[in-house]
Structures are given as structure tokens and as C-alpha cells.
Design a protein around this motif. Sequence first.
Motif, short mmCIF file in Angstrom:
data_model
loop_
_atom_site.label_atom_id
_atom_site.label_comp_id
_atom_site.label_asym_id
_atom_site.label_seq_id
_atom_site.Cartn_x
_atom_site.Cartn_y
_atom_site.Cartn_z
N GLY A 224 -1.14 -4.51 -7.85
CA GLY A 224 -1.32 -5.24 -9.08
C GLY A 224 -1.77 -6.67 -8.81
N PRO A 225 -2.30 -7.36 -9.83
CA PRO A 225 -2.82 -8.72 -9.63
C PRO A 225 -1.76 -9.75 -9.29
N ASP A 226 -0.48 -9.46 -9.53
CA ASP A 226 0.58 -10.42 -9.22
C ASP A 226 1.02 -10.36 -7.76
N CYS A 227 0.43 -9.50 -6.96
CA CYS A 227 0.83 -9.36 -5.55
C CYS A 227 0.15 -10.44 -4.71
N ASP A 228 0.77 -11.61 -4.65
CA ASP A 228 0.24 -12.69 -3.83
C ASP A 228 1.10 -12.85 -2.57
N ARG A 229 0.59 -13.58 -1.59
CA ARG A 229 1.29 -13.86 -0.33
C ARG A 229 1.80 -12.58 0.33
N ALA A 230 0.98 -11.56 0.29
CA ALA A 230 1.37 -10.27 0.86
C ALA A 230 1.29 -10.30 2.38
N PHE A 231 2.16 -9.54 3.02
CA PHE A 231 2.13 -9.23 4.45
C PHE A 231 2.45 -10.40 5.36
N GLU A 232 3.08 -11.44 4.86
CA GLU A 232 3.39 -12.59 5.71
C GLU A 232 4.27 -12.17 6.88
N TYR A 233 3.82 -12.50 8.09
CA TYR A 233 4.54 -12.23 9.33
C TYR A 233 4.80 -10.74 9.53
N SER A 234 3.88 -9.89 9.09
CA SER A 234 4.01 -8.45 9.26
C SER A 234 3.01 -7.92 10.28
N THR A 235 3.39 -6.84 10.97
CA THR A 235 2.47 -6.07 11.79
C THR A 235 2.16 -4.80 11.01
N LEU A 236 0.88 -4.50 10.83
CA LEU A 236 0.55 -3.44 9.87
C LEU A 236 -0.83 -2.84 10.09
N HIS A 237 -1.02 -1.67 9.48
CA HIS A 237 -2.33 -1.04 9.29
C HIS A 237 -2.37 -0.64 7.82
N ALA A 238 -3.24 -1.28 7.05
CA ALA A 238 -3.26 -1.12 5.60
C ALA A 238 -4.64 -0.72 5.11
#
Length: 287
Positions: A224-238
Motif C-alpha cells: 500500500g502507499p503508506d508503506c514507507d521506510r521499508a526494510f531498514e537494516y534487513s537482509t532480503l530478497h524481495a
Amino acid sequence: MNIIRDTEFGGERPLFESHDLRLENVVIRAGESAIKECSNIEAFECRFEGNYPFWHVHGFTIERCYFDVGGRSALWYSDHLTMKDTVIDAPKMFREMEEIDIENVTMNDADEVFWRCNGIRVKNLKLHGGTYPFMFSNNIRVDGLESDSKYVFQYAKNVEIRNARITTKDAFWEVENVTIYDSELNGEYLGWHSRNLRLVNCHITGEQPLCYAHDLVLENCTFGPDCDRAFEYSTLHADIRGAITNIKNPTSGTIVADAIGSVTLDANIKAPADCRIRLRDGRSFTD
């Protein structure tokens, strides 16, 4: 099997140490521990009003029953329960239990339910109100969940969820080995400090999702449009379908999206700080 029909019990431990017993249209009035230290119990179309009715029960079935508000903390320290077509208005249900099968159950005060349980299989469960369902529980399989309870699935391990609609805050914190399929996850601060959290075909809303996550995987997910500052300090495959508003300081891995509003990479990013962020058409994203 002995059968008791069309009667009521109250007071302290009226059916203590009963075995091989079926209750039909029985009311458990005010009192405590009505069915304690029992085994092979069946309850059909019964009503539970007293506290702690099922403690230390081994092998039991509850079908088309009702737990009144007074029937709080009803199911503790027990194992091998099958519950179907039941409505629960009491809090603090299911504690320190093993092997639970639930189908078509509604819990209208889901405060502190399913704590420290192992082996939970759920089909079509509704959770309303309350805090911390499923905390510290392990080996959970869910197909069909509707929940507006706060702080769901904290510290849970080995969980598979399908077809859920979860509206909450701080869900899936500190979880380990959790996979969620075909679900809608609404709320702030999703999945912080998780390990091996995998989201497949999910829609996510809410601020600051999926931060401090270790080995996070997203497949075919939307935001959704409210998802800001996502994935801070994360290890990921998205793999993100559609747009994501803002990505902030991911630690490592890869992020692919159809569109990205902005990326924040500042002096606070943590090493190795080598997460590859790109658009689906192959272009690297540069804020």
C-alpha cells in the motif's frame, strides 16, 4: 462411553477425574475446574460459564459449544483437542497445550490466546480484540484466518499461514521460519526482528514494514502507499509487484519492483550495505 444429557453442574470440580464421558446439552455454571484431570471427553452443544473447565485433559472433542465470558482460561495444560463450530467470548484460552485442531471457531476476546502451545492446526478461525495471540507457540498451520487482534504471532516458530486477513500492529515480531501465502497484512511495524520470514502473494499496508529482518523473502507481493521506510537494516530478497513508496537502508540482498517512489541510503546504513535495488525493466534505481 458414558453419556450425560440435558443437565447442569456448578461449584468446584463436579466432574473431576472423569474418563470416557460424553456431555450433550450440559451447562457448566459458576465455579471452577469442572472437567479437570480427565481423558477421552466429548462435549456437544454445551455451555461453559465457570472458570477453568478443561485443565489437564487428555484427548477431548468440543463441538457446537459456547464459552461465556465467565469461562475464562478454559483450556490449559491439555493435549489432543479437536474443536469445531464453537463460539468463545472468554479471554486467555489455550495455554501450554499440545496438538490442537480447530475448525470454524470464533473468539470474541482473543486476549492472550494460544500461548506456549505446540502443534496447532487451524481452519477458518476468527479472532477479535485482545493482544498477543499465538505468542511463544510452535508448529502452527493455518488455512483461513480473520484477525483484528494486536501483536499477533510474536515469538512464534515454524508457522504456515494461508488465506488470512490480519489487521494489527507489531505482528510477527521475533518469529522464526514463518511462511504466509495469499494473505492481506494490515498494520504498522510488520515482521521486525524476524528470521526466515517468507511472504508469497501477499498485500502489505502500514508504516515501516519488515525492518531488522534476517533472511526475509517476498515473492509476488504488493504494498500500500503508506508503506514507507521499508526494510531498514534487513537482509532480503524481495520481488515487489506494483510500486513501493520508500525503501530505507536495507543491509544486503536484492529488491526488484515495478516502481519505487524513493530510496533512502544515508550515513546510518549498516554493513555490508550492498543491497541491489532495481526496477523490473532492469534499470538500477538511483534516488
